[in-house]
Scaffold this active site. Structure first.
Site, PDB file in Angstrom:
ATOM      1  N   LYS A  32       0.845  -1.204   0.000  1.00 33.09           N
ATOM      2  CA  LYS A  32       0.000   0.000   0.000  1.00 33.09           C
ATOM      3  C   LYS A  32       0.877   1.250   0.000  1.00 33.09           C
ATOM      4  O   LYS A  32       2.071   1.179   0.316  1.00 33.09           O
ATOM      5  CB  LYS A  32      -0.899  -0.015   1.241  1.00 33.09           C
ATOM      6  CG  LYS A  32      -0.122   0.109   2.544  1.00 33.09           C
ATOM      7  CD  LYS A  32      -0.984  -0.218   3.762  1.00 33.09           C
ATOM      8  CE  LYS A  32      -0.177  -0.093   5.035  1.00 33.09           C
ATOM      9  NZ  LYS A  32      -0.758  -0.878   6.131  1.00 33.09           N
ATOM     10  N   TYR A 277      19.145  30.809   8.670  1.00 25.38           N
ATOM     11  CA  TYR A 277      18.047  31.553   9.293  1.00 25.38           C
ATOM     12  C   TYR A 277      18.190  31.570  10.807  1.00 25.38           C
ATOM     13  O   TYR A 277      18.537  30.553  11.418  1.00 25.38           O
ATOM     14  CB  TYR A 277      16.709  30.891   8.952  1.00 25.38           C
ATOM     15  CG  TYR A 277      16.278  31.099   7.521  1.00 25.38           C
ATOM     16  CD1 TYR A 277      16.047  32.372   7.021  1.00 25.38           C
ATOM     17  CD2 TYR A 277      16.093  30.008   6.691  1.00 25.38           C
ATOM     18  CE1 TYR A 277      15.642  32.551   5.712  1.00 25.38           C
ATOM     19  CE2 TYR A 277      15.685  30.174   5.376  1.00 25.38           C
ATOM     20  CZ  TYR A 277      15.461  31.447   4.886  1.00 25.38           C
ATOM     21  OH  TYR A 277      15.062  31.618   3.598  1.00 25.38           O
TER      22      TYR A 277
HETATM   23  C1  LIG Z   1      -0.047  -2.045   6.708  1.00 23.42           C
HETATM   24  C2  LIG Z   1      -0.705  -3.304   7.030  1.00 23.42           C
HETATM   25  C3  LIG Z   1       0.030  -4.500   7.173  1.00 23.42           C
HETATM   26  C4  LIG Z   1       1.539  -4.562   7.196  1.00 23.42           C
HETATM   27  O1  LIG Z   1       2.005  -4.188   8.465  1.00 23.42           O
HETATM   28  P1  LIG Z   1       3.595  -4.142   8.777  1.00 23.42           P
HETATM   29  O2  LIG Z   1       3.666  -3.742  10.204  1.00 23.42           O
HETATM   30  O3  LIG Z   1       4.169  -3.098   7.878  1.00 23.42           O
HETATM   31  O4  LIG Z   1       4.126  -5.486   8.497  1.00 23.42           O
HETATM   32  C5  LIG Z   1      -0.695  -5.673   7.332  1.00 23.42           C
HETATM   33  N1  LIG Z   1      -2.039  -5.668   7.383  1.00 23.42           N
HETATM   34  C6  LIG Z   1      -2.772  -4.539   7.289  1.00 23.42           C
HETATM   35  C7  LIG Z   1      -4.263  -4.611   7.374  1.00 23.42           C
HETATM   36  C8  LIG Z   1      -2.129  -3.321   7.116  1.00 23.42           C
HETATM   37  O5  LIG Z   1      -2.846  -2.195   7.027  1.00 23.42           O
END
Ligand SMILES: *Cc1c(COP(=O)(O)O)cnc(C)c1O
Length: 392
Positions: A32, A277
């Protein structure tokens, strides 16, 4: 060529993939948010070539983009059906949306079906303790009852997400603090509730696959991960157990992302002179400084911890003065005398040769987690409209 270089290592990605696969269980990599900044297409293609048959993204549009890149396996959209177009797109492109509440059930129940359509593949989300998305285990019987009356819907996955798996010391005799023991109990309760939901769902859909474990779970307690693990951050070289008693379990993960920016100017700063700055830095002794072309407009934090460094030719150089919109200054006085740094050379913000800055260090300096570091710096690809360069 873009000013800031975001490069991803194929070798590191495949190393991490193989490490996560040692338990032998199938995995659904989570890619994602542009694969946590590493590039949806780069990561998706590499992992598909390495054998991944399932991939998870956030939105249905991300899923469609991935499908159009040629991936033929299952693509789960973890945010479910959001826009009015999502269900149609999911059907056309064989995307598996997450079904997590009454509205999404209504949505698939009311969708006009054609006899020749393939059934719509869906992933059911069960809320076992995140209190984010999902049906409660005790409501699963009703959910299954409704799904039984939808002949054109095929629930293929039952998914839940762990809240504190990265705090798990799953050895009973571990000398972790009380917080950690609580975390462990919470995870085991999540597992118990997931199994409760799974028993109900399997009465109607015996072939449904169970998917629970994230990166931390796959490293610390793979036996709890279910049929299909869902690693995210570990694939990109973030160790979710970093800083815990079990950090060693993720120690062989290799950071995938390298970020570097060009040095724009190199000059002397004499004792007593100030810089940047607010004149926040005043040289106590004669110094040599370099301005690097990255700033807060590029996702670099404006107020990092005082110990923040970049690397130049593999050596650490500390930040001085205030981070500006597109420029940041480093003190290069401690580089060896014979090292002649010139504008045009690159300084590494993350990764690179020598004493490389790790995602965990940069996250600590920025007061955040490696996930955010990757997303922010990886986002530069989109901002610069450049695909991530990759190397092996
Ligand atoms: C992002 C996500 C994962 C992956 O989690 P990690 O901690 O990066 O391994 C797995 N399942 C869902 C539903 C997620 O949103």
């Amino acid at each position: 060529m873009s000013r800031i270089r975001v490069q991803c290592s194929r070798e590191a990605l495949l190393n991490n993939w193989e490490l996560l696969r040692v338990s032998g269980r199938p995995l659904m990599p989570v890619i994602k948010a542009d694969a946590y900044g590493h590039g949806l297409h780069f990561v998706g293609n590499e992992l598909a070539r390495a054998g991944a048959q399932h991939l998870a993204v956030g939105t249905v549009s991300e899923a469609v983009e991935l499908r159009n890149s040629g991936f033929g396996g299952m693509i789960v959209a973890l945010l479910g059906l959001i826009t009015a177009e999502d269900l149609g797109a999911a059907r056309r492109h064989r995307i598996t949306p997450l079904i997590h509440n009454e509205q999404s059930l209504d949505c698939i129940a009311n969708f006009p079906l054609h006899a020749r359509d393939l059934p719509l593949s869906v992933a059911l989300k069960c809320d076992t303790g995140m209190a984010r998305l999902g049906f409660l285990p005790e409501d699963m019987r009703d959910v299954v009852g409704r799904l039984r009356n939808m002949p054109n819907v095929l629930p293929e996955l039952l998914v839940s997400h762990l809240a504190v798996a990265d705090e798990v010391p799953n050895e009973r005799d571990n000398k972790a603090g009380a917080g950690n023991e609580l975390a462990e109990d919470f995870t085991l309760e999540q597992v118990r509730r997931f199994q409760q939901a799974a028993r109900v769902v399997r009465t109607a859909f015996p072939h449904i696959l169970l998917s629970l474990g994230n990166s931390a779970c796959l490293l610390a307690s793979p036996e709890l991960a279910g049929d299909l693990g869902r690693p995210g951050v570990a694939l990109y070289g973030g160790n979710p157990l970093f800083g815990t008693s079990r950090a060693i379990l993720g120690a062989a993960l290799e950071p995938v992302m390298e970020v570097s920016a060009p040095i724009l100017s190199v000059h002397a700063l004499r004792a007593g002179e100030s810089l940047g700055y607010g004149r926040s830095y005043v040289a106590a002794t004669d110094r040599r400084v370099a301005w690097v072309g990255i700033g807060y407009a590029d996702g670099y934090r404006r107020n990092p911890a005082p110990e923040t460094c970049m690397t130049v030719r593999g050596q650490r150089v500390p930040l001085i003065g205030r981070v500006a919109m597109q420029m940041t200054c480093v003190d290069i006085s401690d580089l060896p005398q014979d090292v002649d740094i010139q504008p045009g050379e690159f300084a590494a913000i993350l990764g690179g040769e020598g004493h490389a800055v790790t995602p965990h260090e940069l996250a600590a300096w920025w007061g955040t987690i490696p996930y955010e570091v990757m997303c922010l710096l990886g986002g530069l690809n989109r901002y610069q409209d450049a695909a991530p360069a990759c190397f092996s």
